[in-house]
Design a protein around this motif. Structure first.
Motif, PDB file in Angstrom:
ATOM      1  N   LEU A   1       0.806  -1.215   0.000  1.00  0.00           N
ATOM      2  CA  LEU A   1       0.000   0.000   0.000  1.00  0.00           C
ATOM      3  C   LEU A   1       0.838   1.263   0.000  1.00  0.00           C
ATOM      4  O   LEU A   1       0.401   2.299  -0.513  1.00  0.00           O
ATOM      5  CB  LEU A   1      -0.931  -0.003   1.210  1.00  0.00           C
ATOM      6  CG  LEU A   1      -2.002  -1.096   1.190  1.00  0.00           C
ATOM      7  CD1 LEU A   1      -2.704  -1.188   2.534  1.00  0.00           C
ATOM      8  CD2 LEU A   1      -3.003  -0.847   0.081  1.00  0.00           C
ATOM      9  N   GLY A   2       2.036   1.197   0.593  1.00  0.00           N
ATOM     10  CA  GLY A   2       2.841   2.398   0.593  1.00  0.00           C
ATOM     11  C   GLY A   2       4.180   2.233   1.256  1.00  0.00           C
ATOM     12  O   GLY A   2       4.434   1.260   1.971  1.00  0.00           O
ATOM     13  N   LEU A   3       5.051   3.212   0.996  1.00  0.00           N
ATOM     14  CA  LEU A   3       6.347   3.314   1.649  1.00  0.00           C
ATOM     15  C   LEU A   3       6.390   4.628   2.424  1.00  0.00           C
ATOM     16  O   LEU A   3       5.994   5.674   1.927  1.00  0.00           O
ATOM     17  CB  LEU A   3       7.492   3.321   0.624  1.00  0.00           C
ATOM     18  CG  LEU A   3       7.617   2.127  -0.326  1.00  0.00           C
ATOM     19  CD1 LEU A   3       8.875   2.286  -1.183  1.00  0.00           C
ATOM     20  CD2 LEU A   3       7.649   0.802   0.438  1.00  0.00           C
ATOM     21  N   SER A   4       6.875   4.538   3.646  1.00  0.00           N
ATOM     22  CA  SER A   4       7.048   5.714   4.509  1.00  0.00           C
ATOM     23  C   SER A   4       8.526   5.859   4.846  1.00  0.00           C
ATOM     24  O   SER A   4       9.190   4.853   5.096  1.00  0.00           O
ATOM     25  CB  SER A   4       6.263   5.536   5.816  1.00  0.00           C
ATOM     26  OG  SER A   4       4.873   5.402   5.570  1.00  0.00           O
ATOM     27  N   GLU A   5       9.061   7.050   4.931  1.00  0.00           N
ATOM     28  CA  GLU A   5       8.427   8.309   4.822  1.00  0.00           C
ATOM     29  C   GLU A   5       9.487   9.336   4.475  1.00  0.00           C
ATOM     30  O   GLU A   5      10.689   9.074   4.587  1.00  0.00           O
ATOM     31  CB  GLU A   5       7.740   8.695   6.147  1.00  0.00           C
ATOM     32  CG  GLU A   5       8.725   8.805   7.293  1.00  0.00           C
ATOM     33  CD  GLU A   5       8.048   9.110   8.624  1.00  0.00           C
ATOM     34  OE1 GLU A   5       6.827   9.008   8.742  1.00  0.00           O
ATOM     35  OE2 GLU A   5       8.784   9.480   9.540  1.00  0.00           O
ATOM     36  N   VAL A   6       9.058  10.519   4.068  1.00  0.00           N
ATOM     37  CA  VAL A   6       9.946  11.678   4.024  1.00  0.00           C
ATOM     38  C   VAL A   6       9.430  12.647   5.083  1.00  0.00           C
ATOM     39  O   VAL A   6       8.336  13.213   4.941  1.00  0.00           O
ATOM     40  CB  VAL A   6       9.970  12.357   2.649  1.00  0.00           C
ATOM     41  CG1 VAL A   6      10.838  13.612   2.698  1.00  0.00           C
ATOM     42  CG2 VAL A   6      10.487  11.404   1.591  1.00  0.00           C
ATOM     43  N   TYR A   7      10.209  12.801   6.154  1.00  0.00           N
ATOM     44  CA  TYR A   7       9.818  13.686   7.248  1.00  0.00           C
ATOM     45  C   TYR A   7      10.264  15.124   6.936  1.00  0.00           C
ATOM     46  O   TYR A   7      11.310  15.345   6.326  1.00  0.00           O
ATOM     47  CB  TYR A   7      10.449  13.219   8.562  1.00  0.00           C
ATOM     48  CG  TYR A   7      10.288  14.221   9.687  1.00  0.00           C
ATOM     49  CD1 TYR A   7       9.037  14.433  10.267  1.00  0.00           C
ATOM     50  CD2 TYR A   7      11.369  14.977  10.122  1.00  0.00           C
ATOM     51  CE1 TYR A   7       8.872  15.373  11.270  1.00  0.00           C
ATOM     52  CE2 TYR A   7      11.212  15.917  11.126  1.00  0.00           C
ATOM     53  CZ  TYR A   7       9.967  16.120  11.696  1.00  0.00           C
ATOM     54  OH  TYR A   7       9.811  17.057  12.679  1.00  0.00           O
ATOM     55  N   ALA A   8       9.455  16.077   7.386  1.00  0.00           N
ATOM     56  CA  ALA A   8       9.722  17.511   7.203  1.00  0.00           C
ATOM     57  C   ALA A   8       9.803  17.875   5.722  1.00  0.00           C
ATOM     58  O   ALA A   8      10.595  18.729   5.322  1.00  0.00           O
ATOM     59  CB  ALA A   8      10.992  17.934   7.944  1.00  0.00           C
ATOM     60  N   PHE A   9       8.962  17.245   4.914  1.00  0.00           N
ATOM     61  CA  PHE A   9       8.992  17.504   3.466  1.00  0.00           C
ATOM     62  C   PHE A   9       8.697  18.964   3.161  1.00  0.00           C
ATOM     63  O   PHE A   9       9.116  19.483   2.116  1.00  0.00           O
ATOM     64  CB  PHE A   9       7.987  16.600   2.748  1.00  0.00           C
ATOM     65  CG  PHE A   9       6.558  17.081   2.805  1.00  0.00           C
ATOM     66  CD1 PHE A   9       6.021  17.855   1.783  1.00  0.00           C
ATOM     67  CD2 PHE A   9       5.758  16.789   3.906  1.00  0.00           C
ATOM     68  CE1 PHE A   9       4.713  18.319   1.845  1.00  0.00           C
ATOM     69  CE2 PHE A   9       4.447  17.251   3.981  1.00  0.00           C
ATOM     70  CZ  PHE A   9       3.921  18.004   2.953  1.00  0.00           C
ATOM     71  N   ASN A  10       7.966  19.640   4.053  1.00  0.00           N
ATOM     72  CA  ASN A  10       7.590  21.034   3.810  1.00  0.00           C
ATOM     73  C   ASN A  10       8.686  22.027   4.199  1.00  0.00           C
ATOM     74  O   ASN A  10       8.502  23.235   4.051  1.00  0.00           O
ATOM     75  CB  ASN A  10       6.292  21.380   4.545  1.00  0.00           C
ATOM     76  CG  ASN A  10       6.334  21.037   6.031  1.00  0.00           C
ATOM     77  OD1 ASN A  10       7.067  20.160   6.464  1.00  0.00           O
ATOM     78  ND2 ASN A  10       5.535  21.726   6.827  1.00  0.00           N
ATOM     79  N   ARG A  11       9.833  21.540   4.679  1.00  0.00           N
ATOM     80  CA  ARG A  11      11.017  22.382   4.874  1.00  0.00           C
ATOM     81  C   ARG A  11      11.951  22.104   3.699  1.00  0.00           C
ATOM     82  O   ARG A  11      12.948  21.413   3.819  1.00  0.00           O
ATOM     83  CB  ARG A  11      11.712  22.054   6.201  1.00  0.00           C
ATOM     84  CG  ARG A  11      10.833  22.093   7.432  1.00  0.00           C
ATOM     85  CD  ARG A  11      10.252  23.474   7.669  1.00  0.00           C
ATOM     86  NE  ARG A  11       9.631  23.560   8.995  1.00  0.00           N
ATOM     87  CZ  ARG A  11       8.702  24.441   9.323  1.00  0.00           C
ATOM     88  NH1 ARG A  11       8.283  25.309   8.410  1.00  0.00           N
ATOM     89  NH2 ARG A  11       8.189  24.469  10.535  1.00  0.00           N
TER      90      ARG A  11
END
Length: 277
Positions: free
Chosen positions: A71-81
Motif C-alpha cells: 500500500l505504501g512506503l514511509s516516509e519523508v519527514y519535514a517535506f515542507n522544509r
C-alpha cells in the motif's frame, strides 16, 4: 458495512519482525496490504536496513505473491522544509516505490514547533508540493500528505493540506492520510473521504495523559477503553464512502514488546468489526 472493512499493517507496529516475517503476519491476519517504513533503524527500533537489505523489487514481489498489496512506503519527514536534502529523500523514496510496486509514498510535515506566521507556513507547504509534483510524473504513485495533530506541528489540519494541494493543481497526485490519533489531537470535526488515501488507526487508553500531551509512545491497539473515538471515526468514514484500508500504526513500546501481538491484533480487528456500525 463492518464485514467489508479492509485492514492493513504498518511496519512500525511490529519493528522487531523481519520484513518477510511482518508480511507473513499480515497475511495470517487477513490483511489486504502492508506499509513498509524506512525509519525503523533511525528510531532505534531495529538494526536492519530498509527492505532488510533486499531489493525493493523482490520485497514488493513477495508481498504480492502472498496475496496482498504494497500500500505504501514511509516516509519523508519535514517535506515542507524544502531543501536539496529533502529533494534527494523524495527522489530516493519515489525510486524505491516504483521499483517495489508500492502504490503510495508518505510525506510528513515538520513537527519542530517553529514559530512562524500562517502565511509563511502555508507558503512553504505549497512550495514543497509544487516541487514534488513533477517528480511524480511518469509514475503511477500517489503521494500521501499526513497532517500531524501535535500542537508543535507545522500542518495540523487536513483542510489546509487540501487547500494547498488544490493551489498547486495536484489533485490527481496527492491524497491524505486520515490518522485517528492525529484527527483527535487536532480536534478536527470534518471528514474528507474522497481525499483519503489510507486511514491509520491506533488507540490511547492512559487516563492520566491530557490530549495536548499525547505522543506516539501512547499509541496502542484499538481496544474497548481507548480514548480517540476510533469506532466513531471509522463508522463516519465508511458511511461517507471511504472504502480503503484501515492500517494499524502503533508506536507504543508495549505493543512492540508483546509476545502475543498476533492474537491481540486479531482481537482488535474483531472489536472494530463488532462496534463500528
Amino acid at each position: 458495512m463492518t464485514d467489508k472493512l479492509s485492514f492493513a499493517l504498518n511496519q512500525i507496529t511490529t519493528p522487531r519482525l523481519t520484513c518477510k516475517e511482518f508480511i507473513q503476519l499480515a497475511k495470517r491476519l487477513g490483511c489486504s496490504g502492508v506499509e513498509l517504513r524506512n525509519d525503523l533503524r533511525d528510531k532505534r527500533l531495529c538494526e536492519r536496513a530498509f527492505f532488510d537489505g533486499e531489493s525493493p523489487k523482490d520485497v514488493g514481489a513477495y508481498v504480492r505473491e502472498n496475496g496482498m498489496r504494497l500500500l505504501g512506503l514511509s516516509e519523508v519527514y519535514a517535506f515542507n522544509r524544502w531543501s536539496d536534502e529533502i529533494r534527494e529523500k523524495v527522489a530516493r523514496l519515489i525510486g524505491e516505490a516504483v521499483a517495489s510496486g508500492a502504490e503510495t509514498i508518505s510525506l510528513i510535515p515538520s513537527n519542530d514547533g517553529r514559530t512562524e506566521s500562517d502565511d509563511a507556513r502555508l507558503d512553504a507547504l505549497r512550495n514543497a508540493l509544487s516541487r514534488i509534483l513533477p517528480m511524480l510524473a511518469g509514475t503511477d504513485l500517489i503521494a500521501l500528505v499526513e497532517p500531524l495533530g501535535f500542537p508543535t506541528s507545522s500542518l495540523r489540519h487536513k483542510s489546509e493540506a487540501i487547500a494547498a494541494i488544490k493551489a498547486v493543481e495536484g489533485d490527481a497526485r496527492y491524497k491524505l492520510v486520515h490518522d485517528t490519533f492525529h484527527h483527535h489531537l487536532a480536534n478536527e470535526q470534518e471528514f474528507f473521504p474522497k481525499w483519503t488515501g489510507i486511514v491509520h488507526i491506533s488507540g490511547v487508553v492512559n487516563p492520566s495523559v491530557d490530549v495536548r500531551e499525547m505522543q506516539d509512545e501512547h499509541r496502542i491497539l484499538v481496544t474497548g477503553d481507548e480514548r480517540l473515538g476510533n469506532l466513531a471515526q471509522i463508522a463516519a468514514l465508511s458511511a461517507a464512502g471511504y472504502t480503503g484500508a484501515y492500517s494499524y500504526e502503533c508506536f507504543a513500546p508495549s505493543v512492540h514488546r508483546s509476545t502475543a501481538l498476533e492474537s491481540e491484533i486479531a482481537e482488535s480487528v474483531a472489536f472494530i468489526r463488532a462496534g463500528a456500525s
